[in-house]
Design an enzyme around this catalytic site. Sequence first.
Site, PDB file in Angstrom:
ATOM      1  N   THR A   1      12.043  -3.951  -3.366  1.00 48.00           N
ATOM      2  CA  THR A   1      10.584  -3.919  -3.339  1.00 48.00           C
ATOM      3  C   THR A   1      10.133  -2.545  -3.797  1.00 48.00           C
ATOM      4  OG1 THR A   1      10.340  -5.564  -1.588  1.00 48.00           O
ATOM      5  CG2 THR A   1       8.517  -4.043  -1.895  1.00 48.00           C
TER       6      THR A   1
ATOM      7  N   PHE B   1       7.413   0.266  -3.787  1.00 46.51           N
ATOM      8  CA  PHE B   1       6.302   0.791  -3.005  1.00 46.51           C
ATOM      9  C   PHE B   1       5.663   1.944  -3.771  1.00 46.51           C
ATOM     10  CE2 PHE B   1       9.151  -1.199  -0.055  1.00 46.51           C
ATOM     11  CZ  PHE B   1       8.362  -1.726   0.956  1.00 46.51           C
TER      12      PHE B   1
END
Length: 271
Positions: free
Chosen positions: A172, A174
């Site tokens: 992921t 960020f």
Amino acid sequence: MKIAIQGIPGSFHHQVVLDYFGNTSEISYYKTFEQVVKAVFEGKDQYAVLAIENSIAGAILPNYELIDRYGLSISGEYYLPISHNLMVLPGQKIEAIKEVRSHPMALLQCKKFFEAYPEVLLIDDIDTATVAKRIATDGLEGIGAIASKTAAAIYQLEILASDIQTVKDNFTRFIILKRGKPEITDGVNKVSLKITISNEKGSLAKLLTLLSDYGLNLSKIQSVPVIEKPWDYAFFIDAQFKEYVHFRSALEKIEQEGAEVKVLGEYVSRK
């Protein structure tokens, strides 16, 4: 330094703060992404950590809109490898687990693991760490959580199986947000832009060609409709470059062609 995140201790946002800022930062926990962004906008927190895309699920479109609407700038990024782990109260065996609860995306990413345990009921919940905390606080037996190793350590749960996600290379991305305009720092080699172009034949092709001609390598492009102008679109673009001067020249050329450009961030790529 105060950092705003969505979630609670043990969440993946919490892990990014630890990895990116270190253990000494003060963390403010919020329930929604909008509360996170608004806290930075209002000056309650200096920075925010915000998930923006996943290598499996793709972009988190509402978060792009929040960044743009509140006028925050991107000062950095962090790619977190997502490790999903099955955890329970200490002393329990996997055969005794009747339910496993977690965020819907976490359950989806671990579905293959649970094919070997068809009797286990998978239940959608608010997020990963919250379930882990609830199991520990309420002493819930027979119920498991899918969450991070950090959550297991914080809430003193026992990990029955580690890295149970089907796709092991699951990341992921960020972004780090702050108030004010983007700051130019040494080593800047990546930019996030919002470019609004006219609804004319070939306009997008011209834009992409122009970016390529100036040596910008697109790593992300995401279209969003311009609400005030039906069938017009804006594009959130991430691009990397070797020479900063080429990037600035590209922006000037794009604006000369009549497009509207908003620089959301100039920072050092972490990938």
